[in-house]
Design a protein around this motif. Structure first.
Motif, short mmCIF file in Angstrom:
data_model
loop_
_atom_site.label_atom_id
_atom_site.label_comp_id
_atom_site.label_asym_id
_atom_site.label_seq_id
_atom_site.Cartn_x
_atom_site.Cartn_y
_atom_site.Cartn_z
N GLU A 1 -5.48 1.64 -4.68
CA GLU A 1 -6.29 1.68 -3.48
C GLU A 1 -7.66 2.14 -3.96
O GLU A 1 -7.88 3.30 -4.27
CB GLU A 1 -5.76 2.64 -2.41
CG GLU A 1 -6.66 2.60 -1.17
CD GLU A 1 -6.23 3.53 -0.05
OE1 GLU A 1 -5.39 4.41 -0.28
OE2 GLU A 1 -6.79 3.37 1.06
N ASP B 1 1.06 2.45 3.76
CA ASP B 1 0.21 3.51 3.20
C ASP B 1 1.06 4.76 3.02
O ASP B 1 0.61 5.89 3.25
CB ASP B 1 -0.98 3.76 4.16
CG ASP B 1 -2.13 4.52 3.54
OD1 ASP B 1 -2.00 4.97 2.39
OD2 ASP B 1 -3.16 4.66 4.23
N HIS C 1 -7.18 -0.19 5.84
CA HIS C 1 -7.56 0.52 7.08
C HIS C 1 -9.05 0.40 7.42
O HIS C 1 -9.83 1.34 7.23
CB HIS C 1 -7.13 1.98 7.04
CG HIS C 1 -7.50 2.77 5.81
ND1 HIS C 1 -8.80 3.11 5.51
CD2 HIS C 1 -6.75 3.32 4.82
CE1 HIS C 1 -8.83 3.82 4.41
NE2 HIS C 1 -7.59 3.95 3.96
N HIS D 1 -13.63 5.27 2.10
CA HIS D 1 -13.18 6.65 2.31
C HIS D 1 -14.35 7.63 2.41
O HIS D 1 -14.13 8.83 2.53
CB HIS D 1 -12.29 7.11 1.15
CG HIS D 1 -10.95 6.46 1.12
ND1 HIS D 1 -10.49 5.74 0.05
CD2 HIS D 1 -9.94 6.43 2.01
CE1 HIS D 1 -9.27 5.28 0.29
NE2 HIS D 1 -8.92 5.69 1.48
N SER E 1 -10.68 0.15 0.08
CA SER E 1 -10.83 0.93 1.32
C SER E 1 -12.10 1.77 1.29
O SER E 1 -12.49 2.27 0.23
CB SER E 1 -9.65 1.88 1.52
OG SER E 1 -8.41 1.23 1.41
N HIS F 1 0.86 -1.20 0.00
CA HIS F 1 0.00 0.00 0.00
C HIS F 1 0.90 1.24 0.00
O HIS F 1 1.36 1.69 1.04
CB HIS F 1 -0.91 -0.04 1.23
CG HIS F 1 -1.96 1.03 1.27
ND1 HIS F 1 -3.08 0.96 2.07
CD2 HIS F 1 -2.08 2.20 0.60
CE1 HIS F 1 -3.82 2.03 1.91
NE2 HIS F 1 -3.23 2.82 1.02
N HIS G 1 -4.90 6.26 -5.67
CA HIS G 1 -6.34 6.28 -5.43
C HIS G 1 -7.17 6.12 -6.70
O HIS G 1 -6.69 6.34 -7.81
CB HIS G 1 -6.73 7.58 -4.72
CG HIS G 1 -6.29 7.63 -3.29
ND1 HIS G 1 -6.89 6.89 -2.30
CD2 HIS G 1 -5.29 8.32 -2.69
CE1 HIS G 1 -6.29 7.12 -1.14
NE2 HIS G 1 -5.31 7.99 -1.34
N ARG H 1 -3.23 6.44 11.93
CA ARG H 1 -4.28 5.43 11.71
C ARG H 1 -4.13 4.25 12.67
O ARG H 1 -5.02 3.95 13.43
CB ARG H 1 -4.22 4.92 10.26
CG ARG H 1 -4.76 5.90 9.23
CD ARG H 1 -5.08 5.16 7.94
NE ARG H 1 -5.52 6.03 6.87
CZ ARG H 1 -6.78 6.41 6.68
NH1 ARG H 1 -7.73 6.01 7.51
NH2 ARG H 1 -7.09 7.20 5.66
ZN LIG Z 1 -7.00 5.06 2.27
#
Ligand SMILES: [Zn+2]
Ligand SMILES: [Zn+2]
Length: 337
Positions: A168, A295, A223, A195, A193, A97, A129, A272
């Protein structure tokens, strides 16, 4: 002050001064804390010095506590890992990640890869992303296609190191993934993920996550609670406030991860540290596989894996259940499966 206390109570937090200062703050009522901040008498209290005092004032005003942020960024280098954590970390062959400046990272792909090589990694998955996350400059299908060509060229140059292609991918509100099926099928690693709509009720969030975890393209659940322990700066001066965990049926979601071969991410970012330890313990008990990821949005952040390893060791995660202890070949066989 909640996040200061929460950080200090995190067993991974190794900054004793903050633990002490947070404990002192904990004994003050809110009015007394207000008064001490107003009259600048926080540092009269035993256990609160100029730096921790300043951080408390900043946090109280809802600002990013610079000193804490700096400590977080640097403590991985300053404080050696415990032997068992260092051993665990040494088993990791890569990171699944990682962001580049194609989305909201700060550095070109090549710099991220070179930093990973410097850490001894054999591979990183480049997981910028997906389109819907416009605040993070998410990649359209066209841009992702172009990125695949760039990665292919870099891989020729950097071999035997390997940049795994990836994303991601936002989990849409209905649980579907925010990229075309065709492209998702071509990527080496898909981290999915949540978001958006993080405060949805538990039933809706559980359904959404179950759908994403069952998607054949999903390899890693990123996450999972979405919590933020400290406020953070984002691109273009945006600020995110700390936020609590999303609520969902963790037992159902982690069981689905086991059933569908989706790894639960242990996210190493200091703000996180997701999942929280109680959920990590649950995932271990249910038989999940894991990915210890950074990340990273900058090269230096690739060094944060120690945070995740510390939590993995604390919760008794068996290294053989961590997918990024595997060779690239074995990992790709797993993600393709
Ligand atoms: Zn994320
Ligand atoms: Zn990310």
């Amino acid at each position: 002050m909640a996040f200061l206390l929460e950080r200090a109570r995190e067993p991974t937090h190794r900054v004793a001064a903050f633990r002490t200062a947070a404990a002192v703050v904990d004994t003050l009522g809110p009015e007394e804390l207000d008064r001490r901040i107003r009259t600048r008498t926080l540092t009269d209290l035993r256990g609160i010095g100029p730096k921790t005092g300043a951080a408390i004032v900043q946090a109280h005003a809802g600002e990013v506590p610079e000193y804490l942020a700096r400590l977080e960024e640097s403590h991985g280098e300053l404080v050696p890992l415990a032997d068992d954590v260092a051993e665990f970390r040494a088993l990791l062959r890569g990171d699944l990640h990682v962001h580049s400046d194609w989305s909201d990272g700060g550095s070109p792909i090549r710099e991220m890869a070179e930093a990973a090589i410097g850490l001894g990694h054999e591979y990183v998955a480049l997981t910028d992303h997906s389109p819907r996350l416009t605040v993070a400059n998410g990649l359209s299908a066209e841009r992702l296609e172009r990125q695949l060509d760039v990665v292919a060229a870099l891989n020729e140059e950097l071999a035997p190191f390997r940049i795994l292609t990836g994303i991601e991918c936002d989990i849409n509100v209905d649980g579907s993934l925010d990229q075309t099926d065709e492209l998702l099928g071509r990527l080496d690693v898909v981290v999915a993920s949540v978001h958006s709509d993080l405060r949805a009720d538990s039933t809706a969030m559980t359904e959404r996550m179950l759908t994403a975890v069952a998607d054949p393209h999903t390899d890693v659940l990123g996450h999972c609670t979405g919590r933020l322990l400290v406020p953070r700066e984002q691109r273009e001066g945006r600020r995110q406030r700390p936020r609590p965990e999303s609520t969902f049926d963790a037992e159902a979601v982690f069981s689905a991860c086991v059933e569908h071969g989706t790894a639960v991410e242990i996210n190493s970012r200091p703000e996180r540290l997701d999942p929280p330890l109680r959920l990590l313990n649950l995932a271990v008990d249910l038989g999940c596989e894991f990915a210890v990821d950074t990340d990273a949005h900058a090269p230096g952040q690739l060094d944060w894996q120690g945070n995740g390893c510390e939590r993995a060791v604390e919760c008794g995660v068996p290294p053989e259940r961590v997918v990024n202890t595997r060779t690239a070949e074995d990992l790709l066989a797993w993600t393709a499966g």
